[in-house]
Scaffold this active site. Structure first.
Site, PDB file in Angstrom:
ATOM      1  N   LEU A 112       0.838  -1.198   0.000  1.00 43.46           N
ATOM      2  CA  LEU A 112       0.000   0.000   0.000  1.00 43.46           C
ATOM      3  C   LEU A 112       0.867   1.239   0.000  1.00 43.46           C
ATOM      4  O   LEU A 112       1.938   1.259   0.610  1.00 43.46           O
ATOM      5  CB  LEU A 112      -0.842   0.039   1.281  1.00 43.46           C
ATOM      6  CG  LEU A 112      -1.954  -0.994   1.435  1.00 43.46           C
ATOM      7  CD1 LEU A 112      -2.485  -0.967   2.859  1.00 43.46           C
ATOM      8  CD2 LEU A 112      -3.077  -0.700   0.453  1.00 43.46           C
ATOM      9  N   GLU A 145     -10.368   1.009   7.849  1.00 49.38           N
ATOM     10  CA  GLU A 145     -10.171  -0.097   8.790  1.00 49.38           C
ATOM     11  C   GLU A 145      -8.747  -0.031   9.334  1.00 49.38           C
ATOM     12  O   GLU A 145      -7.860   0.526   8.675  1.00 49.38           O
ATOM     13  CB  GLU A 145     -10.378  -1.437   8.065  1.00 49.38           C
ATOM     14  CG  GLU A 145      -9.373  -1.633   6.948  1.00 49.38           C
ATOM     15  CD  GLU A 145      -9.682  -2.812   6.049  1.00 49.38           C
ATOM     16  OE1 GLU A 145      -9.592  -3.929   6.523  1.00 49.38           O
ATOM     17  OE2 GLU A 145     -10.000  -2.596   4.868  1.00 49.38           O
ATOM     18  N   LYS A 147      -4.937  -0.671  10.184  1.00 49.25           N
ATOM     19  CA  LYS A 147      -3.833  -1.365   9.503  1.00 49.25           C
ATOM     20  C   LYS A 147      -3.135  -2.188  10.579  1.00 49.25           C
ATOM     21  O   LYS A 147      -2.473  -1.644  11.467  1.00 49.25           O
ATOM     22  CB  LYS A 147      -2.880  -0.362   8.856  1.00 49.25           C
ATOM     23  CG  LYS A 147      -1.776  -1.036   8.067  1.00 49.25           C
ATOM     24  CD  LYS A 147      -1.046  -0.033   7.213  1.00 49.25           C
ATOM     25  CE  LYS A 147      -0.080  -0.685   6.243  1.00 49.25           C
ATOM     26  NZ  LYS A 147       0.997  -1.425   6.896  1.00 49.25           N
ATOM     27  N   ASP A 149      -0.555  -4.525  12.442  1.00 48.63           N
ATOM     28  CA  ASP A 149       0.891  -4.685  12.334  1.00 48.63           C
ATOM     29  C   ASP A 149       1.267  -6.151  12.566  1.00 48.63           C
ATOM     30  O   ASP A 149       1.695  -6.540  13.647  1.00 48.63           O
ATOM     31  CB  ASP A 149       1.568  -3.773  13.369  1.00 48.63           C
ATOM     32  CG  ASP A 149       2.956  -3.368  12.918  1.00 48.63           C
ATOM     33  OD1 ASP A 149       3.352  -3.767  11.807  1.00 48.63           O
ATOM     34  OD2 ASP A 149       3.632  -2.667  13.676  1.00 48.63           O
ATOM     35  N   ARG A 168       3.420 -13.622   2.222  1.00 47.87           N
ATOM     36  CA  ARG A 168       3.454 -12.680   1.104  1.00 47.87           C
ATOM     37  C   ARG A 168       4.740 -12.831   0.287  1.00 47.87           C
ATOM     38  O   ARG A 168       4.716 -12.735  -0.925  1.00 47.87           O
ATOM     39  CB  ARG A 168       3.355 -11.262   1.675  1.00 47.87           C
ATOM     40  CG  ARG A 168       3.447 -10.195   0.624  1.00 47.87           C
ATOM     41  CD  ARG A 168       3.119  -8.843   1.245  1.00 47.87           C
ATOM     42  NE  ARG A 168       3.176  -7.823   0.239  1.00 47.87           N
ATOM     43  CZ  ARG A 168       4.252  -7.126  -0.063  1.00 47.87           C
ATOM     44  NH1 ARG A 168       5.366  -7.353   0.599  1.00 47.87           N
ATOM     45  NH2 ARG A 168       4.244  -6.219  -0.997  1.00 47.87           N
ATOM     46  N   TYR A 257      -9.085  -9.339   5.403  1.00 49.62           N
ATOM     47  CA  TYR A 257      -9.405  -8.011   4.857  1.00 49.62           C
ATOM     48  C   TYR A 257      -9.241  -7.901   3.345  1.00 49.62           C
ATOM     49  O   TYR A 257      -9.486  -6.845   2.775  1.00 49.62           O
ATOM     50  CB  TYR A 257      -8.576  -6.923   5.544  1.00 49.62           C
ATOM     51  CG  TYR A 257      -7.070  -7.134   5.480  1.00 49.62           C
ATOM     52  CD1 TYR A 257      -6.393  -7.118   4.274  1.00 49.62           C
ATOM     53  CD2 TYR A 257      -6.330  -7.360   6.642  1.00 49.62           C
ATOM     54  CE1 TYR A 257      -5.026  -7.331   4.214  1.00 49.62           C
ATOM     55  CE2 TYR A 257      -4.959  -7.572   6.594  1.00 49.62           C
ATOM     56  CZ  TYR A 257      -4.323  -7.555   5.367  1.00 49.62           C
ATOM     57  OH  TYR A 257      -2.972  -7.768   5.306  1.00 49.62           O
ATOM     58  N   LYS A 345      -0.962   6.511   7.909  1.00 46.60           N
ATOM     59  CA  LYS A 345      -0.190   6.039   9.053  1.00 46.60           C
ATOM     60  C   LYS A 345      -0.305   6.976  10.254  1.00 46.60           C
ATOM     61  O   LYS A 345      -0.553   8.173  10.103  1.00 46.60           O
ATOM     62  CB  LYS A 345       1.296   5.919   8.659  1.00 46.60           C
ATOM     63  CG  LYS A 345       1.569   5.009   7.473  1.00 46.60           C
ATOM     64  CD  LYS A 345       1.326   3.545   7.761  1.00 46.60           C
ATOM     65  CE  LYS A 345       2.508   2.835   8.342  1.00 46.60           C
ATOM     66  NZ  LYS A 345       3.571   2.510   7.440  1.00 46.60           N
ATOM     67  N   CYS A 439      38.304   5.312   0.074  1.00 44.85           N
ATOM     68  CA  CYS A 439      37.453   4.192   0.470  1.00 44.85           C
ATOM     69  C   CYS A 439      38.051   3.493   1.699  1.00 44.85           C
ATOM     70  O   CYS A 439      39.218   3.092   1.662  1.00 44.85           O
ATOM     71  CB  CYS A 439      37.338   3.221  -0.692  1.00 44.85           C
ATOM     72  SG  CYS A 439      36.576   1.663  -0.231  1.00 44.85           S
ATOM     73  N   CYS A 442      39.320  -0.265   0.618  1.00 47.09           N
ATOM     74  CA  CYS A 442      40.442  -0.589  -0.264  1.00 47.09           C
ATOM     75  C   CYS A 442      41.428   0.567  -0.435  1.00 47.09           C
ATOM     76  O   CYS A 442      42.443   0.410  -1.107  1.00 47.09           O
ATOM     77  CB  CYS A 442      39.935  -1.048  -1.630  1.00 47.09           C
ATOM     78  SG  CYS A 442      39.204   0.268  -2.596  1.00 47.09           S
ATOM     79  N   CYS A 462      33.550   4.795  -4.244  1.00 42.55           N
ATOM     80  CA  CYS A 462      34.902   4.259  -4.340  1.00 42.55           C
ATOM     81  C   CYS A 462      35.176   3.960  -5.810  1.00 42.55           C
ATOM     82  O   CYS A 462      34.315   3.440  -6.515  1.00 42.55           O
ATOM     83  CB  CYS A 462      34.957   2.976  -3.510  1.00 42.55           C
ATOM     84  SG  CYS A 462      36.314   1.901  -3.931  1.00 42.55           S
ATOM     85  N   CYS A 468      38.055  -3.556  -5.093  1.00 38.71           N
ATOM     86  CA  CYS A 468      37.606  -3.238  -3.730  1.00 38.71           C
ATOM     87  C   CYS A 468      36.883  -4.449  -3.147  1.00 38.71           C
ATOM     88  O   CYS A 468      35.847  -4.865  -3.664  1.00 38.71           O
ATOM     89  CB  CYS A 468      36.681  -2.030  -3.780  1.00 38.71           C
ATOM     90  SG  CYS A 468      35.959  -1.659  -2.177  1.00 38.71           S
TER      91      CYS A 468
HETATM   92  S1  IVH Z   1      -4.938  -4.219   2.149  1.00 38.54           S
HETATM   93  C1  IVH Z   1      -3.838  -4.519  -2.287  1.00 38.54           C
HETATM   94  N1  IVH Z   1      -5.694  -3.951   4.622  1.00 38.54           N
HETATM   95  O1  IVH Z   1      -0.199  -3.754   5.040  1.00 38.54           O
HETATM   96  C2  IVH Z   1      -3.835  -4.109  -0.864  1.00 38.54           C
HETATM   97  N2  IVH Z   1      -3.401  -4.401   4.209  1.00 38.54           N
HETATM   98  O2  IVH Z   1       1.422  -2.055   3.307  1.00 38.54           O
HETATM   99  C3  IVH Z   1      -3.721  -5.231   0.057  1.00 38.54           C
HETATM  100  N3  IVH Z   1      -2.060  -4.628   6.233  1.00 38.54           N
HETATM  101  O3  IVH Z   1       1.093  -6.318   3.051  1.00 38.54           O
HETATM  102  C4  IVH Z   1      -3.488  -4.846   1.452  1.00 38.54           C
HETATM  103  N4  IVH Z   1      -3.680  -4.302   7.670  1.00 38.54           N
HETATM  104  O4  IVH Z   1       0.369  -6.901   5.433  1.00 38.54           O
HETATM  105  C5  IVH Z   1      -4.662  -4.175   3.797  1.00 38.54           C
HETATM  106  N5  IVH Z   1      -6.509  -3.740   6.776  1.00 38.54           N
HETATM  107  C6  IVH Z   1      -5.509  -3.966   5.951  1.00 38.54           C
HETATM  108  C7  IVH Z   1      -4.209  -4.206   6.432  1.00 38.54           C
HETATM  109  C8  IVH Z   1      -3.174  -4.413   5.522  1.00 38.54           C
HETATM  110  C9  IVH Z   1      -2.392  -4.564   7.521  1.00 38.54           C
HETATM  111  C10 IVH Z   1      -0.681  -4.855   5.733  1.00 38.54           C
HETATM  112  C11 IVH Z   1      -0.530  -6.029   4.799  1.00 38.54           C
HETATM  113  C12 IVH Z   1       0.101  -5.475   3.558  1.00 38.54           C
HETATM  114  C13 IVH Z   1       0.668  -4.182   4.042  1.00 38.54           C
HETATM  115  C14 IVH Z   1       0.711  -3.169   2.927  1.00 38.54           C
END
Ligand code: IVH
Length: 719
Positions: A112, A145, A147, A149, A168, A257, A345, A439, A442, A462, A468
């Site tokens: 994303l 929604e 994100k 972690d 992934r 998701y 974010k 450098c 080297c 370098c 090197c």
């Molecule tokens: S959508 C095509 N939804 O964020 C888009 N990603 O930076 C598919 N992630 O690899 C991702 N929460 O691991 C989506 N609610 C959410 C998410 C989410 C966490 C992570 C996911 C992705 C990464 C992208």
């Protein structure tokens, strides 16, 4: 009378033995008695180490020492097979380089784009509207929604049954973690409810709660093992265990998701898809909301941010996604991220610490990178002890000096950044940093190149080339790295060792290592840190990479400006390495047809074309390639887009378009392998003209270029 147990014969008395056996057999039986005692001792020792290693995640001895014990046990069992018991069989997952099978994603798993400021989030919505040509008052649904972690995972269900789970990976190819995923309670083995598509790939995040993470770390510490840095790392570490019994003991959770391949769509909106996943038996995030404006999105973002601390699991932002799936399709993707979604974010966390030193690292292209060595400090849950300072100008601009108290910032996975010094805390004797002009690896002169426009490169390099050692070792590391050849067991540490010892100086040497080791007096397996098993696995991993996807091979060569994306573009365009090599060689003349061909590949401009030509013009690289291609066969790649009716064509859109915006038309054409140009020339293949087309249309007619309407264009590309 003595009784001996034989696995295949049962209990036998020694008297019975003497009656049935020859003198040789009697002697062997005596030796067997001795061996049995030794076997019992060794087997018990190995079993204890297996438990420490696998169940407690806390090995008591080095892998090499374990391998030695194991070898003694194996040789005893080879001489006396009757001693072998199921308990003394090799431990599961013991091999350090045992690997997960690779899984090619049916639909790539993309990432994303990020935004940080509220205005950037508003701009995302505005951009979507512009792209789609939506008037301000037209409704536009966008979901918001958290994100999560954690780490993303793709779950494939066929006829409702879970058949495969994959991480992934690089987005195109991940690792098969099916056995481990089956141990996660929140992931259904079988989907329930109505309308489950025959092929249904559900994607989402595997994560660990903060509480479970703390408890796990407590156990790690008690077992004398290093703690995990954060819940995300511990979730990833737990999912990527070779022994699924360990994953089973780790409390992992999952939120659905997104999706990959679907034989039928259970809904036509993002929100509807999430509701369908819930009905199929998945956990979905309860904070998912459907909004209708940027204001609503931002209000929901604030609400989630307030709840962040009490959620129980880590989140690092809010993801906005256009709700209507038809609109998602029209918006499509740019590079590796969707145009229809963005991650908003949360602000990065900051901390202050002391800059102890500045170290200069030499990269594979000779770039000298200054790295700040810091007094360790915790930022955003992770201990940070070094951070990049980027380049010479950056150090001067920020005026950071050794001994300074500095402010550092870390956001999500992003590498920590140095914001600047705290002026009041500067020691009286701190001097401005003098960037070295030679450098450190080297001793060659390090220079800043000046380009044709007279601009000075920000990077000092370098000039030692392959003389090197830092450059050649970095090239090897790059060649073996995860997104290139990805040779398990051949990490940075091993490459450095092999390079220092002169065993591996160029990529081809990796593939001749096994043959040379057979002839060598000092074998790899006898070296500190390498047991017999690990060497066997290393050679197997190397041999497995003798056939390698073309894009990975090209990326691994480390041509300047050819990162993963450009490597993929080149691979797709040329299909085989021979074709790329031939054009690359012919392209050394800037006016050649070959150079024009390289230049014309979508996304590949002058700079990359020149870098590719330079690479093939260098004799040393040609030699390296000759030896390497004796060992490795890059797999031809199907040129994905050549089948479309407009692939390879240069197209000009002119006049008003009524069914789509200009930007959308351009993206669509590019997706189909065409090149979109802003002006008509003799090289133009096709002009799509809408009402009001003027001089471009006239020019097209003058050159005799085919002109079609927007509707004709849509029909042409529909197939
Ligand atoms: S959508 C095509 N939804 O964020 C888009 N990603 O930076 C598919 N992630 O690899 C991702 N929460 O691991 C989506 N609610 C959410 C998410 C989410 C966490 C992570 C996911 C992705 C990464 C992208």
């Amino acid at each position: 009378m003595q009784r001996i147990f034989y696995p295949r014969r049962g209990w036998v008395t020694s008297e019975a033995m003497t009656q049935q056996q020859s003198p040789d057999q009697i002697r062997r039986a005596a030796r067997l008695e001795e061996a049995r005692a030794e076997h019992q001792r060794l087997a018990a020792e190995v079993a204890a180490h297996d438990i420490a290693y696998h169940q407690q995640d806390a090995p008591l001895i080095s892998d090499a020492a374990y391998d030695a014990l194991r070898r003694r046990l194996d040789s005893l069992e080879a001489r006396f097979p009757e001693l072998a018991t199921p308990e003394s069989r090799p431990r599961i997952g013991a091999a350090p380089s045992e690997k997960f099978a690779k899984v090619r994603h049916a639909v790539p798993m993309l990432s994303l784009g990020n935004v940080f400021a509220p205005e950037e989030a508003e701009e995302f919505v505005a951009r979507v509207r512009r792209f789609l040509g939506l008037p301000e008052d037209a409704p536009l649904g966008i979901t918001a929604e958290p994100k999560i972690d954690g780490l993303s995972c793709s779950l494939r269900y066929i006829d409702g049954e879970l058949v495969q789970a994959a991480t992934r990976g690089d987005g195109f190819e991940g690792e098969d973690v099916t056995a481990n995923v089956r141990t996660i309670r929140e992931i259904p083995q079988r989907l329930v409810g109505e309308n489950v598509p025959a092929i249904c790939e559900v994607r989402g995040e595997v994560y660990m709660t903060k509480q479970d993470f703390a408890a796990l770390n407590e156990r790690q510490l008690q077992a004398g093992k290093p703690p995990f840095a954060n819940p995300r790392n511990s979730a990833a570490g737990s999912l990527r265990q070779l022994d699924s019994a360990i994953t089973a003991q780790r409390p992992l959770h999952f939120f659905a998701y997104a999706w990959g391949e679907m034989s039928a769509m259970p809904a036509q909106t993002q929100f509807g898809m999430i509701a369908a996943f819930k009905a199929f038996g998945f956990q979905v995030n309860p904070l998912t909301t459907l909004c209708t404006s940027a204001e609503e999105l931002l209000a929901h973002w604030r609400l989630i941010e307030i709840q962040r601390a009490t959620l129980g699991y880590d989140i690092d932002g809010v993801v906005y996604k256009v709700d209507d799936l038809d609109l998602q399709r029209r918006l499509g993707f740019v590079s590796r991220a969707p145009r229809w979604a963005v991650a908003h974010k949360f602000a990065a966390e900051k901390a202050t610490t002391i800059l102890r030193d500045i170290e200069i690292q030499v990269g594979r292209t000779g770039a000298l990178t200054p790295v700040a060595k810091l007094e360790p400090v915790t930022v955003g849950g992770v201990v940070v002890s070094s951070a990049t300072l980027h380049n010479e100008d950056e150090i001067a601009r920020k005026d950071v000096r050794i001994g300074d108290t500095i402010i550092i910032q870390r956001a999500g996975d992003v590498i920590p950044q140095i914001l600047g010094p705290v002026a009041e805390k500067r020691p009286a004797d701190a001097k401005p940093y003098a960037f070295p002009h030679v450098c450190p690896a080297c001793g060659s002169v390090a220079v800043r190149e000046v380009d044709a426009k007279g601009e000075v490169d920000a990077v000092r390099r370098c000039t030692g080339g392959l003389v090197c050692p830092a450059q050649s070792v970095e090239r090897l590391k790059h060649f073996c790295s995860r997104n290139a050849l990805d040779i398990e067991g051949l990490g940075d540490r091993q490459i450095e060792l092999f390079h220092t010892e002169g065993l591996v100086m160029s990529p081809a040497d990796i593939f001749t290592l096994e043959a040379r080791d057979k002839r060598a007096m000092k074998k790899l397996k006898d070296r500190e840190g390498f047991g017999e098993t690990s060497v066997r696995n290393l050679f197997a991993a190397i041999n497995a990479r003798r056939n390698v996807p073309l894009n990975r091979f090209i990326f691994g060569l480390g041509m300047r400006h050819v990162g993963e994306t450009n490597a993929r573009r080149l691979a797709r365009h040329f299909g085989t390495f021979e074709a790329l090599r031939e054009t690359g060689r012919a392209a050394s003349d800037p006016d050649s047809e070959a150079r024009t061909e390289l230049n014309g590949i979508e996304g590949v401009g002058d700079v990359v074309a020149e870098a590719v030509a330079d690479f093939f013009a260098e004799k040393h690289n040609e030699d390296v390639l000759d030896s390497l291609l004796n060992e490795v066969s890059p797999e031809p790649m199907e040129a994905v887009q050549t089948s479309s009716p407009v692939a390879g064509k240069t197209i000009v859109f002119t006049g008003a378009l009524e069914r789509m915006t200009r930007e959308e038309a351009k993206a669509q054409a590019e997706r189909l392998g065409a090149k979109v140009s802003g002006s008509v020339s003799k090289k133009t293949d096709l002009v799509v003209a809408g009402p009001g087309a003027g001089s471009k249309l006239a020019k097209a007619e003058e050159f005799g270029i085919e002109v079609i309407s927007e509707d004709e264009w849509l029909t042409r590309v529909a197939g």
